[in-house]
Design an enzyme around this catalytic site. Structure first.
Site, PDB file in Angstrom:
ATOM      1  N   ASN A  40       1.042  -1.123  -0.274  1.00 30.45           N
ATOM      2  CA  ASN A  40       0.239  -0.195   0.193  1.00 30.45           C
ATOM      3  C   ASN A  40       0.782   1.653  -0.433  1.00 30.45           C
ATOM      4  O   ASN A  40       0.475   2.518   0.197  1.00 30.45           O
ATOM      5  CB  ASN A  40      -0.570  -0.495   1.484  1.00 30.45           C
ATOM      6  CG  ASN A  40      -1.909  -1.030   1.191  1.00 30.45           C
ATOM      7  OD1 ASN A  40      -1.983  -1.579   0.353  1.00 30.45           O
ATOM      8  ND2 ASN A  40      -2.329  -1.755   2.380  1.00 30.45           N
ATOM      9  N   HIS A  72     -14.634  -2.366   5.633  1.00 28.38           N
ATOM     10  CA  HIS A  72     -12.778  -3.500   5.863  1.00 28.38           C
ATOM     11  C   HIS A  72     -13.920  -3.861   7.462  1.00 28.38           C
ATOM     12  O   HIS A  72     -14.477  -3.199   8.527  1.00 28.38           O
ATOM     13  CB  HIS A  72     -12.131  -1.450   6.261  1.00 28.38           C
ATOM     14  CG  HIS A  72     -10.426  -2.299   7.126  1.00 28.38           C
ATOM     15  ND1 HIS A  72     -10.338  -2.850   8.007  1.00 28.38           N
ATOM     16  CD2 HIS A  72      -9.434  -3.000   6.001  1.00 28.38           C
ATOM     17  CE1 HIS A  72      -9.016  -2.834   7.793  1.00 28.38           C
ATOM     18  NE2 HIS A  72      -8.657  -2.968   6.918  1.00 28.38           N
ATOM     19  N   GLU A 129     -15.797   3.249   3.294  1.00 24.64           N
ATOM     20  CA  GLU A 129     -14.742   3.911   2.786  1.00 24.64           C
ATOM     21  C   GLU A 129     -14.463   4.656   1.636  1.00 24.64           C
ATOM     22  O   GLU A 129     -15.811   4.731   1.085  1.00 24.64           O
ATOM     23  CB  GLU A 129     -13.919   2.328   2.054  1.00 24.64           C
ATOM     24  CG  GLU A 129     -13.949   1.502   3.598  1.00 24.64           C
ATOM     25  CD  GLU A 129     -12.841   0.256   2.536  1.00 24.64           C
ATOM     26  OE1 GLU A 129     -12.065   0.117   2.231  1.00 24.64           O
ATOM     27  OE2 GLU A 129     -13.164  -1.006   3.870  1.00 24.64           O
ATOM     28  N   SER A 171     -10.753  -0.969  -0.416  1.00 24.74           N
ATOM     29  CA  SER A 171      -9.577  -2.116   0.019  1.00 24.74           C
ATOM     30  C   SER A 171     -10.063  -3.178  -1.164  1.00 24.74           C
ATOM     31  O   SER A 171      -8.085  -3.477  -1.743  1.00 24.74           O
ATOM     32  CB  SER A 171      -9.036  -1.760   1.109  1.00 24.74           C
ATOM     33  OG  SER A 171     -10.165  -2.935   1.903  1.00 24.74           O
ATOM     34  N   ASP A 181     -13.742   6.679   5.592  1.00 29.49           N
ATOM     35  CA  ASP A 181     -12.554   6.029   6.208  1.00 29.49           C
ATOM     36  C   ASP A 181     -11.589   6.224   4.731  1.00 29.49           C
ATOM     37  O   ASP A 181     -12.012   5.427   3.652  1.00 29.49           O
ATOM     38  CB  ASP A 181     -12.130   4.189   6.331  1.00 29.49           C
ATOM     39  CG  ASP A 181     -11.578   3.181   6.586  1.00 29.49           C
ATOM     40  OD1 ASP A 181     -10.194   4.290   6.200  1.00 29.49           O
ATOM     41  OD2 ASP A 181     -11.260   2.478   7.337  1.00 29.49           O
ATOM     42  N   HIS A 224      -7.334   4.158   2.123  1.00 31.08           N
ATOM     43  CA  HIS A 224      -6.655   4.292   0.650  1.00 31.08           C
ATOM     44  C   HIS A 224      -7.077   5.786  -0.451  1.00 31.08           C
ATOM     45  O   HIS A 224      -6.373   4.975  -1.493  1.00 31.08           O
ATOM     46  CB  HIS A 224      -6.869   3.210  -0.520  1.00 31.08           C
ATOM     47  CG  HIS A 224      -6.944   1.608   0.841  1.00 31.08           C
ATOM     48  ND1 HIS A 224      -5.874   1.164   0.489  1.00 31.08           N
ATOM     49  CD2 HIS A 224      -7.398   1.170   1.687  1.00 31.08           C
ATOM     50  CE1 HIS A 224      -5.729  -0.390   1.011  1.00 31.08           C
ATOM     51  NE2 HIS A 224      -7.185  -0.627   1.492  1.00 31.08           N
ATOM     52  N   LYS A 233      -0.160   3.664   4.876  1.00 37.28           N
ATOM     53  CA  LYS A 233      -0.578   3.742   3.437  1.00 37.28           C
ATOM     54  C   LYS A 233       0.185   4.465   2.306  1.00 37.28           C
ATOM     55  O   LYS A 233       1.389   4.320   2.046  1.00 37.28           O
ATOM     56  CB  LYS A 233      -2.060   2.857   2.576  1.00 37.28           C
ATOM     57  CG  LYS A 233      -2.625   1.454   3.614  1.00 37.28           C
ATOM     58  CD  LYS A 233      -3.526   1.283   3.791  1.00 37.28           C
ATOM     59  CE  LYS A 233      -4.046   0.287   4.676  1.00 37.28           C
ATOM     60  NZ  LYS A 233      -5.462   0.067   5.155  1.00 37.28           N
TER      61      LYS A 233
HETATM   62  C1  LIG Z   1      -5.485  -0.965   6.369  1.00 43.88           C
HETATM   63  C2  LIG Z   1      -6.517  -0.607   7.145  1.00 43.88           C
HETATM   64  C3  LIG Z   1      -7.265  -0.223   8.301  1.00 43.88           C
HETATM   65  C4  LIG Z   1      -6.777  -0.354   9.368  1.00 43.88           C
HETATM   66  O1  LIG Z   1      -5.470   0.448   9.265  1.00 43.88           O
HETATM   67  P1  LIG Z   1      -4.329   0.114   9.637  1.00 43.88           P
HETATM   68  O2  LIG Z   1      -3.187   1.024  10.232  1.00 43.88           O
HETATM   69  O3  LIG Z   1      -3.713  -1.088   9.175  1.00 43.88           O
HETATM   70  O4  LIG Z   1      -4.033  -0.970  11.123  1.00 43.88           O
HETATM   71  C5  LIG Z   1      -8.808   0.669   7.801  1.00 43.88           C
HETATM   72  N1  LIG Z   1      -9.760   0.901   7.128  1.00 43.88           N
HETATM   73  C6  LIG Z   1      -9.262   0.631   5.624  1.00 43.88           C
HETATM   74  C7  LIG Z   1     -10.161   0.198   4.633  1.00 43.88           C
HETATM   75  C8  LIG Z   1      -7.827  -0.147   5.004  1.00 43.88           C
HETATM   76  O5  LIG Z   1      -8.234  -0.422   4.203  1.00 43.88           O
END
Ligand SMILES: *Cc1c(COP(=O)(O)O)cnc(C)c1O
Length: 383
Positions: free
Chosen positions: A44, A130, A174, A178, A203, A206, A237
């Site tokens: 990522n 997620h 999101e 992802s 969220d 990404h 990421k």
């Molecule tokens: C990776 C991810 C998370 C978790 O984040 P980390 O810092 O890796 O724990 C939360 N939400 C989404 C959409 C993700 O892709």
């Protein structure tokens, strides 16, 4: 325990066993595993900055000044002025009043949702949200109501029927998904949350660092930051570092400092990580050419696949090609690995049964020449 043995055997028989694959080095779009170097299409590290000198120097300086650990939770001795500098930067970056840093995206989502919502409330979540979002909802005790992926008509029918039965209601999604690489219909979600008197949480794990003029994410790009109550994202990421944040109102942040269990009961992120996060935000500001290069390659890769009649999902730097069968997906992944591409088959339970896929994560550290070769190797799989 008998159950453990049975579980592992069942997973193996179904082509679903997951194993760890240690690398001896990675960064700049490459990864080395078992002494073989691959182009890394699983990471990522979308902007290729996890090895950036500026981030590394910032982390090294912080270690030499403050040491390695932060020694305690934020509410005890672990609260450095660095954390506050980072939070001010995040709030400005996200165009919100205040921000709070979390130890990871997973901890952020479970902590935020369980602190803000409870039994009398309902949370309407996109079906592909997620795992950390779903876990946070379960932990909160609020009623979980899932709507079909990106289907605002379905969401509205649920809101119409169920909104009145609950006290506080949240819509959560999101912004860039992802596993499907597509974007949420943010404008429509904002309209619905206003119409049905809900709040909205996004969220941006990404999307942060990539979309929007300032690279802040989809909320910024679509001019909706001030309409969204809770903007969450990660430093892990595109920002090439570690940790996560929530940008929201000052009142919400003050409330979480007092109530959010994953914040209160966990040691603060160490100064080196915080310093790297600050440096990453500075790079996002100073080097917009990185996200431009990435978006240019996203366009190139999607078009290239389409020209060859390969059907890919989404429209972003996450490019999934759905294969269906678990073993087929594993087989294709193996073939690509043999040709020097590090990519893995994504299988259930991460994705729905029957939708195993090859998932390519693009990076500004790659170039078009590399993508052209990859497209040809994908074509020769004969999917
Ligand atoms: C990776 C991810 C998370 C978790 O984040 P980390 O810092 O890796 O724990 C939360 N939400 C989404 C959409 C993700 O892709």
């Amino acid at each position: 325990m008998e159950e453990i043995k049975d579980f592992l055997k069942k997973r193996e028989d179904g082509g679903l066993l997951r194993t760890l694959k240690p690398s001896s080095s990675r960064g700049n779009g490459r990864i080395t595993i078992d002494s073989k170097e691959y182009f890394d299409f699983c990471s990522n590290d979308y902007l290729g900055i996890s090895n950036h000198e500026y981030l590394k120097e910032a982390a090294a300086k912080a270690i030499s000044r403050f040491g390695t650990g932060s020694s305690a939770s934020r509410l005890l001795s672990g609260d450095y002025s660095l954390h506050h500098s980072l939070e001010e930067k995040v709030a400005a970056f996200k165009n919100k009043e205040a921000a709070l840093v979390f130890n990871s995206g997973y901890q952020a989502n479970i902590g935020i949702l369980s602190a803000l919502f409870a039994e009398k409330d309902a949370i309407f979540a996109d079906k592909l949200s997620h795992a950390s979002i779903l876990d946070g909802i379960i932990l909160s005790g609020a009623k979980l109501i899932r709507f079909k992926h990106n289907d605002t008509e379905h969401l509205e029918s649920l809101l119409k029927k169920k909104r009145k039965n609950f006290k506080n209601c949240l819509i959560v999604t999101e912004t860039v998904f992802s596993m499907d690489g597509d974007e949420a219909p943010l404008k429509k979600l904002v309209a619905l949350k206003e119409k049905y008197n809900c709040s909205l949480m996004v969220d941006e794990a990404h999307a942060t660092g990539i979309f929007g003029k300032n690279g802040s994410g989809i909320a910024e790009r679509d001019g909706l930051s001030d309409k969204i109550e809770f903007i969450m994202g990660t430093f892990s990421k595109a920002l090439g570092s570690f940790g996560a944040y929530l940008a929201s109102s000052k009142e919400t942040i003050d409330y979480l400092v007092n109530t959010c269990r994953s914040f209160v009961y966990s040691t603060a992120l160490p100064p080196a990580i915080i310093a790297a996060n600050i440096a990453a935000l500075e790079i996002i500001e100073k080097e917009p050419q990185r996200r431009q290069k990435l978006l240019d390659q996203v366009d190139f890769f999607h078009k290239g696949l389409k020209e060859k009649n390969i059907k890919a999902l989404g429209s972003t730097q996450i490019v999934p090609i759905v294969v269906g069968d678990n073993f087929k997906a594993l087989d294709y992944a193996k073939t690509l690995q043999c040709k020097g591409w590090w990519m893995l088959a994504v299988r259930p339970p991460t994705v729905p049964v029957g939708q195993s896929r090859l998932r390519f994560s693009l990076s500004a550290a790659h170039d078009k020449e590399t993508l052209t070769k990859l497209i040809n190797d994908i074509v020769s799989l004969g999917i």
